[in-house]
Enzyme design. Structure first.
Site, PDB file in Angstrom:
ATOM      1  CG  ASP A 219      -1.968   1.085   1.206  1.00 22.63           C
ATOM      2  OD1 ASP A 219      -2.499   1.382   0.115  1.00 22.63           O
ATOM      3  OD2 ASP A 219      -2.255   1.665   2.272  1.00 22.63           O
ATOM      4  CB  SER A 243      -6.320   2.954   0.177  1.00 22.76           C
ATOM      5  OG  SER A 243      -4.969   3.278  -0.025  1.00 22.76           O
ATOM      6  CD  GLN A 293      -4.464   0.898  -2.699  1.00 20.65           C
ATOM      7  OE1 GLN A 293      -3.926   1.981  -2.919  1.00 20.65           O
ATOM      8  NE2 GLN A 293      -4.102   0.114  -1.698  1.00 20.65           N
TER       9      GLN A 293
END
Length: 301
Positions: A219, A243, A293
């Site tokens: 991430d 996110s 993502q």
């Protein structure tokens, strides 16, 4: 996560024990049979780092299995920002224990509110045919500057908050292409980015620790590819970013304390959302994990 992960740290210590701190961060407290508590560093960030929550949730899921089936996929949603310094409780639902697959659902709760949920699937290894996309040809990580050194080279010195973060960073990040510092340098740039990454010190030999550590790290830079055509990656940010969801597939065993190439690209950005996907390769050129993502990008101010 086994006790081995906490005690087997042979070799030189990581800078400021950052690798050891990562292992401790991923070592959850068991409150009940299916309930765990994780701590969150009290830092000057506005929200808890999403990779931390995802990594801790995967630890919670893994601790409710027999440990004989490695995780092969996870799918997660970031629902609310977590507050730094406040414990996070992870509640695990044992959805399925089949002959080949084990499924777990995890809900992360902070101060009575759900901030994150994750579904993870674990698979008993089976033989089968194999193929993969080849690893791109890139410079070796040893030939590239550390991110902090590249920032110091451009800025002269790091502001104290950045210097403190660099000292506590559990991963060594090295961009394959030198950073661009102006919008003029970004003209015509494709939405692609690549970094070499590895933990800054030994993480022990528990495979779950390495999987959760890479989940944490996945991430950190993935949404770079979305931003690249618009603004420099370092410097004043023109967007508020968050996110929204995160998915990973784990293909082969790997170690997070050995170099991994993280190839990232953004196929589309529209409607204040950007999609990014990444491929993780080890030094042998094996594709070990894939990532997707979506992030929210709103103009700041």
């Amino acid at each position: 996560m086994s006790e081995t992960a906490r005690t087997d740290r042979s070799g030189p210590k990581a800078p400021a024990d950052a690798a050891e701190s990562l292992v401790d961060l991923l070592d959850l407290e068991r409150i009940e049979e299916n309930i765990f508590r994780g701590h969150s560093p009290d830092e000057s960030l506005q929200r808890v780092f999403g990779g931390q929550v995802a990594g801790q949730a995967l630890v919670a899921a893994g601790r409710t299995t027999d440990g004989k089936r490695p995780v092969h996929s996870l799918h997660a949603y970031f629902l609310r920002p977590g507050r730094p310094g406040v414990p996070i409780v992870y509640q695990v639902e044992r959805v399925r224990d089949g002959r080949s697959f084990t499924t777990r659902r995890v809900v992360a709760v902070q101060q009575g509110r759900t901030i994150f949920n994750l579904t993870a699937s674990f698979h008993r290894g089976e033989p089968g045919f194999e193929h993969q996309l080849p690893m791109p040809e890139v410079p070796d990580p040893e030939s590239l500057p550390k991110l902090a050194d590249e920032l110091r080279e451009h800025l002269g010195s790091l502001p104290e908050p950045l210097e403190r973060m660099a000292r506590r960073q559990p991963f060594d990040i090295r961009y394959v292409e030198r950073l661009r510092w102006s919008r003029e340098e970004l003209r015509g740039v494709d939405p692609r980015s690549a970094v070499w990454m590895r933990a800054v010190g030994p993480l022990g030999d528990d495979p779950l620790v390495h999987t959760c550590a890479v989940t944490y790290a996945s991430d950190m830079t993935l949404l770079d590819a979305v931003r690249l055509p618009v603004e420099p990656l370092w410097g004043p940010r023109g967007f508020d970013m968050a996110s929204l969801d995160h998915a990973m597939w784990f293909h082969r065993p790997f170690r997070a304390d050995e170099w991994l190439l993280y190839q990232q690209e953004s196929p589309v950005a529209t409607g204040a959302r950007g999609l990014a996907r990444g491929l993780l390769y080890d030094r042998r050129g094996r594709l070990v994990a894939s990532v997707m993502q979506e992030g929210l990008f709103r103009t700041a101010g």
